[in-house]
Design an enzyme around this catalytic site. Structure first.
Site, mmCIF file in Angstrom:
data_model
loop_
_atom_site.group_PDB
_atom_site.id
_atom_site.type_symbol
_atom_site.label_atom_id
_atom_site.label_comp_id
_atom_site.label_asym_id
_atom_site.label_seq_id
_atom_site.Cartn_x
_atom_site.Cartn_y
_atom_site.Cartn_z
ATOM 1 N N LYS A 152 0.837 -1.200 0.000
ATOM 2 C CA LYS A 152 0.000 0.000 0.000
ATOM 3 C C LYS A 152 0.874 1.253 0.000
ATOM 4 C CE LYS A 152 -3.314 2.249 3.061
ATOM 5 N NZ LYS A 152 -4.128 2.074 4.264
ATOM 6 N N GLU A 178 11.008 -4.730 3.450
ATOM 7 C CA GLU A 178 11.029 -6.154 3.118
ATOM 8 C C GLU A 178 10.534 -6.390 1.695
ATOM 9 O OE1 GLU A 178 9.816 -4.827 5.841
ATOM 10 O OE2 GLU A 178 10.168 -6.073 7.603
ATOM 11 N N GLY A 214 -4.217 -2.188 5.955
ATOM 12 C CA GLY A 214 -3.517 -3.369 5.441
ATOM 13 C C GLY A 214 -4.137 -4.674 5.900
ATOM 14 N N ARG A 215 -4.376 -4.798 7.193
ATOM 15 C CA ARG A 215 -4.870 -6.087 7.727
ATOM 16 C C ARG A 215 -6.340 -6.339 7.387
ATOM 17 N NH1 ARG A 215 -3.382 -2.470 11.389
ATOM 18 N NH2 ARG A 215 -4.880 -1.588 12.856
ATOM 19 N N GLU A 266 -3.211 -6.549 16.082
ATOM 20 C CA GLU A 266 -2.730 -5.241 15.620
ATOM 21 C C GLU A 266 -3.857 -4.210 15.725
ATOM 22 O OE1 GLU A 266 0.587 -3.941 12.391
ATOM 23 O OE2 GLU A 266 -1.124 -4.989 11.560
ATOM 24 N N HIS A 302 -2.915 -33.419 19.256
ATOM 25 C CA HIS A 302 -1.730 -34.211 19.581
ATOM 26 C C HIS A 302 -0.581 -33.318 20.013
ATOM 27 C CE1 HIS A 302 -3.485 -37.910 17.841
ATOM 28 N NE2 HIS A 302 -4.184 -37.007 17.169
ATOM 29 N N LYS A 355 10.778 -0.420 13.904
ATOM 30 C CA LYS A 355 11.249 -0.099 12.548
ATOM 31 C C LYS A 355 12.341 0.962 12.618
ATOM 32 C CE LYS A 355 7.050 -0.706 9.800
ATOM 33 N NZ LYS A 355 6.049 -0.004 9.020
HETATM 34 C C1 G6Q Z 1 -1.535 -3.728 8.554
HETATM 35 C C2 G6Q Z 1 -0.288 -3.062 8.780
HETATM 36 C C3 G6Q Z 1 0.916 -3.735 8.185
HETATM 37 C C4 G6Q Z 1 1.105 -3.509 6.688
HETATM 38 C C5 G6Q Z 1 2.500 -3.973 6.294
HETATM 39 C C6 G6Q Z 1 2.754 -3.829 4.805
HETATM 40 O O1 G6Q Z 1 -2.600 -3.294 8.859
HETATM 41 O O2 G6Q Z 1 -0.396 -1.747 8.398
HETATM 42 O O3 G6Q Z 1 0.937 -5.119 8.447
HETATM 43 O O4 G6Q Z 1 0.128 -4.185 5.962
HETATM 44 O O5 G6Q Z 1 3.453 -3.252 7.012
HETATM 45 O O6 G6Q Z 1 2.579 -2.507 4.421
HETATM 46 P P1 G6Q Z 1 2.565 -2.100 2.917
HETATM 47 O O7 G6Q Z 1 1.381 -2.723 2.268
HETATM 48 O O8 G6Q Z 1 2.516 -0.605 2.907
HETATM 49 O O9 G6Q Z 1 3.829 -2.623 2.299
#
Ligand code: G6Q
Length: 531
Positions: free
Chosen positions: A211, A217, A268-269, A355, A386, A501
């Site tokens: 986003k 990463e 994002g989530r 989160e 198990h 971060k």
């Molecule tokens: C979710 C968080 C987080 C995010 C990641 C990836 O709600 O904001 O998990 O989705 O850090 O972010 P980008 O999509 O910006 O790479």
């Protein structure tokens, strides 16, 4: 604008429920789990039934929980959220100040969507996806040798990975035979290297999902894969796709074969039903299956607008969770799907829930006075039986359990062994665990005693399909949102992940500089080479 929202401990119904919690319903009493109770404590919802007889609740407790939900205006707030209110905010301090409109991604079937502007944006992206998938199927999008693409690598992390990955795993039984998806998320170079070893790059599309378009990463992994493409003599611009925010650094059509957008108002989530999940799902299963998935989610969103707790599955699940967490003092929730397809779903919920609701400050910027979000974890049954179920049955931790089960298997391939099919064995185990946890067992040997009163619910559906998966996803999203409203926290930001971060950046700089003037404990003893 000041709001009038309050947390449950500021509600009149709170004290009454506290009193009821002093002697909760005893599931171990003689005939407590009668056929009538098992029959009556069922909430029928979209695709799923919620069996909640094994909760320590009575009709009086449910009335109290209904009053709490009403006093906190949970359903009204949910409606405001869907209509585009700025819910991602904190009073008196800077905050993200955003709308929260993940529900608009699937509000595409009604003539009268809750937020028309956002639904229209969702429809535009879906139309782009439909065209792209058609071109793929027709061979209009193909590799330099004119061959079709049969593999997709999905690169993303956190919300751009966990939801899509868990949905792909859940629905891979329905994927096109000739297509497959791989995921890369970790900045650990072994993650990308292992996937690159497995794919034929010539036949592979690369979907980069971010986003912000700035995530370390994801950008590192994108570079790894682009380099591999170049080394194989291939043109990354011909094989890379993007899902990103409008005008993010990744919003660059020259670098990508196609770009799809997600918008600021989708966290994002909560983004699995946006292009973040839809592109991957469309590639693997086809466009019609994406629509079925979205329809399941949309129907669940609609159903979450019902005010009567006993008829609103997400609201009921949320309030039973509040009862267990805030009144019966259970700190953790185990999500235990009796479905191999859902093996990554608890990991997605772990993020989505923790989160969102792992917060200590209310939306009015005061400290919370009661516990907010619980710890969420889980693994599929019967494997877990198990492994860690010992603690669930006899440990000193009281864990609230949420089982998920399906009456039919996905693939329909099964065998009758010793008089029963594997699917029957699976369901029998689920129901047995639910009963055993609730009822317990006495024994003169203390080591063989089961205290019982270990609460659990069962979410039961016919089959795990795109539609029921969409409904399940939206059910948990709504549960999490309702609970966040109960604790009056902002479920839609994630300040808690920022500090790590920043420090990682400082430590990385220290690793790269020869003579440091650095601290953060001398950049953590020179990036833990120690000496
Ligand atoms: C979710 C968080 C987080 C995010 C990641 C990836 O709600 O904001 O998990 O989705 O850090 O972010 P980008 O999509 O910006 O790479």
């Amino acid at each position: 604008m000041a709001n009038t929202w309050r947390s449950i401990d500021e509600c009149k119904a709170f004290a009454g429920l506290k009193r009821l919690a002093e002697s909760p319903f005893d599931l171990t009493a003689n005939a407590a789990l009668s056929p009538e109770r098992l029959q009556n404590f069922v909430c029928k919802g979209v695709e799923f039934d919620l069996l909640y007889a094994c909760q320590r609740v009575t009709p009086e407790v449910l009335d109290g929980l209904q009053s709490l939900a009403d006093e906190c205006m949970l359903v009204d707030q949910f409606k405001q959220m869907r209509e585009g209110a700025v819910m991602n905010r904190l009073e008196n301090y800077p905050s993200e100040e955003r709308q929260v409109l993940h529900t608009a991604c699937r509000d595409i079937f009604s003539r009268d969507p809750a937020c028309e502007a956002a639904s229209n944006q969702a429809k535009t992206e879906l139309e782009k996806l439909k065209v792209f998938l058609h071109e793929l199927d027709q061979g209009l999008v193909c590799n330099a040798s004119g061959e079709s693409f049969d593999t997709l690598i999905h690169i993303g992390i956190g919300g751009s990975d966990l939801g899509p990955r868990s949905i792909y795993e859940a629905l891979s039984a329905y994927k096109k035979k000739s297509r497959g998806v791989y995921f890369i998320s970790n900045v650990d170079p072994d993650d990308s290297a292992a996937i690159l070893e497995r794919v034929d790059l010539l036949r592979t599309l690369v979907l980069v999902v971010s986003k912000s378009g700035t995530t370390l990463e994801t950008l590192s992994n994108e570079s790894m894969v682009r380099t591999a493409l170049k080394e194989a003599g291939l043109d990354p611009a011909r094989q890379c796709l993007a899902v990103t925010g409008e005008s993010s650094p990744m919003d660059n059509p020259d670098r990508y074969l196609r770009s799809f957008y997600m918008y600021d108002y989708i966290g994002g989530r909560f983004s699995s039903t946006s292009m973040v999940g839809a592109v991957m799902l469309g590639f693997a299963l086809g466009y019609d299956q994406v629509l079925e998935f979205l329809q399941g989610a949309s129907l669940m969103d609609e159903a979450a607008g019902e005010k009567d707790l006993r008829k609103n599955l997400p609201l009921l699940l949320a309030m039973l969770g509040v009862w267990n967490h805030n009144f019966l003092a259970m700190d953790t929730v185990a999500i235990l799907p009796y479905s191999q397809g859902l093996h990554r779903f608890p990991a997605h919920l772990q993020q989505c829930d923790m989160e969102s609701n792992g917060k200590s400050v209310q939306r009015n910027s005061r400290q919370v006075q009661i516990k907010s979000g619980p710890i969420v974890w889980g693994e599929p049954g019967t494997n877990g039986q198990h492994a860690f179920y010992q603690l669930l049955h006899q440990g000193t931790e009281d864990v609230a359990v949420e089982f998920i089960g399906f009456r039919q298997s996905q693939r329909g391939k099964d065998l009758v062994i010793q008089g029963s099919s594997s699917q029957q064995k699976l369901i029998a185990n689920l129901l047995a665990q639910s009963m055993a946890l609730a009822v317990g067992k006495d024994d003169e040997n203390p080591n063989r005693r089961f205290s019982g009163n270990r609460v659990n619910v069962i979410l039961m559906a016919k089959r795990l399909t795109p539609k029921s998966m969409g409904a399940l996803l939206a059910l948990y999203e709504a549960k999490i949102v309702f609970q966040g409203f109960c604790w009056n926290v902002n479920s839609f930001d994630q300040e808690g992940v920022q500090l790590g971060k920043v420090l990682a950046g400082q430590i990385l700089s220290a690793m790269l500089v020869k003579a440091g003037g650095e601290s953060v404990a001398a950049a953590f003893l020179k990036a833990a080479g120690i000496k």
